[in-house]
Design a protein around this motif. Structure first.
Motif, PDB file in Angstrom:
ATOM      1  N   LEU A  22       0.834  -1.202   0.000  1.00 57.58           N
ATOM      2  CA  LEU A  22       0.000   0.000   0.000  1.00 57.58           C
ATOM      3  C   LEU A  22       0.868   1.250   0.000  1.00 57.58           C
ATOM      4  N   THR A  23       0.305   2.344  -0.467  1.00 56.41           N
ATOM      5  CA  THR A  23       1.011   3.625  -0.496  1.00 56.41           C
ATOM      6  C   THR A  23       0.234   4.638   0.345  1.00 56.41           C
ATOM      7  N   ALA A  24       0.783   5.821   0.495  1.00 52.06           N
ATOM      8  CA  ALA A  24       0.116   6.881   1.263  1.00 52.06           C
ATOM      9  C   ALA A  24      -1.252   7.222   0.678  1.00 52.06           C
ATOM     10  N   GLN A  25      -1.416   7.084  -0.618  1.00 59.28           N
ATOM     11  CA  GLN A  25      -2.705   7.372  -1.252  1.00 59.28           C
ATOM     12  C   GLN A  25      -3.770   6.351  -0.874  1.00 59.28           C
ATOM     13  N   ASP A  26      -3.357   5.184  -0.404  1.00 59.74           N
ATOM     14  CA  ASP A  26      -4.291   4.134   0.004  1.00 59.74           C
ATOM     15  C   ASP A  26      -4.790   4.315   1.431  1.00 59.74           C
ATOM     16  N   CYS A  27      -4.280   5.331   2.144  1.00 55.87           N
ATOM     17  CA  CYS A  27      -4.555   5.490   3.573  1.00 55.87           C
ATOM     18  C   CYS A  27      -5.699   6.452   3.857  1.00 55.87           C
ATOM     19  N   PHE A  28      -6.531   6.058   4.807  1.00 55.66           N
ATOM     20  CA  PHE A  28      -7.562   6.931   5.357  1.00 55.66           C
ATOM     21  C   PHE A  28      -7.331   6.965   6.856  1.00 55.66           C
ATOM     22  N   ASP A  29      -7.125   8.142   7.414  1.00 55.28           N
ATOM     23  CA  ASP A  29      -6.840   8.296   8.841  1.00 55.28           C
ATOM     24  C   ASP A  29      -8.125   8.663   9.572  1.00 55.28           C
ATOM     25  N   ALA A  30      -8.700   7.691  10.260  1.00 55.81           N
ATOM     26  CA  ALA A  30      -9.970   7.899  10.962  1.00 55.81           C
ATOM     27  C   ALA A  30      -9.844   8.870  12.131  1.00 55.81           C
ATOM     28  N   SER A  31      -8.626   9.142  12.577  1.00 54.28           N
ATOM     29  CA  SER A  31      -8.451  10.097  13.672  1.00 54.28           C
ATOM     30  C   SER A  31      -8.430  11.535  13.162  1.00 54.28           C
ATOM     31  N   GLN A  32      -8.235  11.718  11.863  1.00 49.06           N
ATOM     32  CA  GLN A  32      -8.107  13.057  11.295  1.00 49.06           C
ATOM     33  C   GLN A  32      -9.267  13.457  10.389  1.00 49.06           C
ATOM     34  N   GLN A  33     -10.023  12.478   9.910  1.00 48.61           N
ATOM     35  CA  GLN A  33     -11.068  12.754   8.938  1.00 48.61           C
ATOM     36  C   GLN A  33     -12.389  12.142   9.388  1.00 48.61           C
ATOM     37  N   LEU A  35     -15.721   9.980   8.952  1.00 53.29           N
ATOM     38  CA  LEU A  35     -15.936   8.774   8.159  1.00 53.29           C
ATOM     39  C   LEU A  35     -16.656   9.048   6.848  1.00 53.29           C
ATOM     40  N   ILE A  36     -17.461  10.083   6.790  1.00 54.22           N
ATOM     41  CA  ILE A  36     -18.162  10.389   5.542  1.00 54.22           C
ATOM     42  C   ILE A  36     -17.188  10.770   4.428  1.00 54.22           C
ATOM     43  N   ASP A  37     -15.945  11.096   4.785  1.00 53.70           N
ATOM     44  CA  ASP A  37     -14.922  11.441   3.789  1.00 53.70           C
ATOM     45  C   ASP A  37     -14.202  10.215   3.225  1.00 53.70           C
ATOM     46  N   TRP A  38     -14.485   9.024   3.779  1.00 51.75           N
ATOM     47  CA  TRP A  38     -13.842   7.805   3.284  1.00 51.75           C
ATOM     48  C   TRP A  38     -14.289   7.561   1.845  1.00 51.75           C
ATOM     49  N   GLN A  39     -13.326   7.349   0.963  1.00 52.01           N
ATOM     50  CA  GLN A  39     -13.625   7.165  -0.458  1.00 52.01           C
ATOM     51  C   GLN A  39     -13.044   5.861  -0.994  1.00 52.01           C
ATOM     52  N   GLY A  40     -13.122   4.836  -0.192  1.00 53.38           N
ATOM     53  CA  GLY A  40     -12.678   3.531  -0.646  1.00 53.38           C
ATOM     54  C   GLY A  40     -11.208   3.242  -0.453  1.00 53.38           C
ATOM     55  N   GLN A  41     -10.498   4.077   0.313  1.00 53.43           N
ATOM     56  CA  GLN A  41      -9.089   3.787   0.570  1.00 53.43           C
ATOM     57  C   GLN A  41      -8.971   2.394   1.190  1.00 53.43           C
ATOM     58  N   ARG A  42      -7.895   1.713   0.865  1.00 55.99           N
ATOM     59  CA  ARG A  42      -7.724   0.324   1.298  1.00 55.99           C
ATOM     60  C   ARG A  42      -7.157   0.177   2.694  1.00 55.99           C
ATOM     61  N   LEU A  43      -6.572   1.226   3.253  1.00 52.63           N
ATOM     62  CA  LEU A  43      -5.972   1.147   4.588  1.00 52.63           C
ATOM     63  C   LEU A  43      -6.646   2.160   5.497  1.00 52.63           C
ATOM     64  N   ILE A  44      -7.305   1.666   6.543  1.00 57.82           N
ATOM     65  CA  ILE A  44      -8.009   2.520   7.496  1.00 57.82           C
ATOM     66  C   ILE A  44      -7.173   2.561   8.767  1.00 57.82           C
ATOM     67  N   LEU A  45      -6.674   3.742   9.114  1.00 65.00           N
ATOM     68  CA  LEU A  45      -5.798   3.915  10.276  1.00 65.00           C
ATOM     69  C   LEU A  45      -6.573   4.443  11.478  1.00 65.00           C
ATOM     70  N   HIS A  46      -6.104   4.105  12.666  1.00 66.02           N
ATOM     71  CA  HIS A  46      -6.575   4.673  13.936  1.00 66.02           C
ATOM     72  C   HIS A  46      -8.072   4.470  14.171  1.00 66.02           C
ATOM     73  N   VAL A  47      -8.540   3.267  13.933  1.00 59.22           N
ATOM     74  CA  VAL A  47      -9.957   2.979  14.142  1.00 59.22           C
ATOM     75  C   VAL A  47     -10.341   3.145  15.615  1.00 59.22           C
ATOM     76  N   GLU A  48      -9.381   2.972  16.511  1.00 57.34           N
ATOM     77  CA  GLU A  48      -9.677   3.159  17.945  1.00 57.34           C
ATOM     78  C   GLU A  48     -10.162   4.570  18.250  1.00 57.34           C
ATOM     79  N   SER A  49      -9.744   5.542  17.438  1.00 60.97           N
ATOM     80  CA  SER A  49     -10.164   6.931  17.667  1.00 60.97           C
ATOM     81  C   SER A  49     -11.659   7.117  17.441  1.00 60.97           C
ATOM     82  N   LEU A  50     -12.256   6.220  16.658  1.00 63.11           N
ATOM     83  CA  LEU A  50     -13.699   6.303  16.432  1.00 63.11           C
ATOM     84  C   LEU A  50     -14.467   6.052  17.719  1.00 63.11           C
ATOM     85  N   ALA A  51     -13.958   5.151  18.546  1.00 66.71           N
ATOM     86  CA  ALA A  51     -14.626   4.874  19.826  1.00 66.71           C
ATOM     87  C   ALA A  51     -14.681   6.135  20.676  1.00 66.71           C
TER      88      ALA A  51
END
Length: 126
Positions: A22-33, A35-51
């Motif tokens: 994966l590359t940086a373009q494949d990343c979605f940072d759930a702590s910074q964005q 979820l409605i901004d998720w556009q199919g990125q393959r790597l979801i980071l910091h899911v714990e921040s959603l809690a």
């Protein structure tokens, strides 16, 4: 879904990026964005921040994650393990710790594979 768990600064992201090419373009940072901004990125980071976000909004993280389990079926999801170590003194920190643990259990149940990363090394759990 592929779930990768591990403690803080144990190399989860680098491990996932290398293993799944994966590359940086494949990343979605759930702590910074949101979820409605998720556009199919393959790597979801910091899911714990959603809690933390959902608890602050007085929402049930277990219910809020449900629609995302299907949406992320082809993604690599990274969440921090926060249940090891000392039990927090503050009630809200204990609530967060429990919510993340339960959220990780739901993710693991839905995941095709689950790996734990420690010191940059992956261990397959499921």
């Amino acid at each position: 879904m592929r779930l990768i768990l591990g403690g803080y600064a144990n190399g989860r992201t680098a491990y996932a990026m290398q293993k799944y090419q994966l590359t940086a373009q494949d990343c979605f940072d759930a702590s910074q964005q949101p979820l409605i901004d998720w556009q199919g990125q393959r790597l979801i980071l910091h899911v714990e921040s959603l809690a933390a976000r959902w608890l602050t909004e007085e929402k049930d993280p277990g219910e809020e994650i449900q629609p995302w389990l299907e949406k992320w079926k082809n993604a690599v999801v990274i969440s921090q393990e926060v249940g090891c170590g000392l039990v927090p003194v503050e009630p809200e920190q204990r609530r967060f710790r429990e919510a993340v643990g339960r959220l990780n259990c739901l993710l693991a149940e839905s995941a095709e594979t689950v790996e734990r990363v420690c010191c940059g090394l992956g261990m397959r759990l499921k």
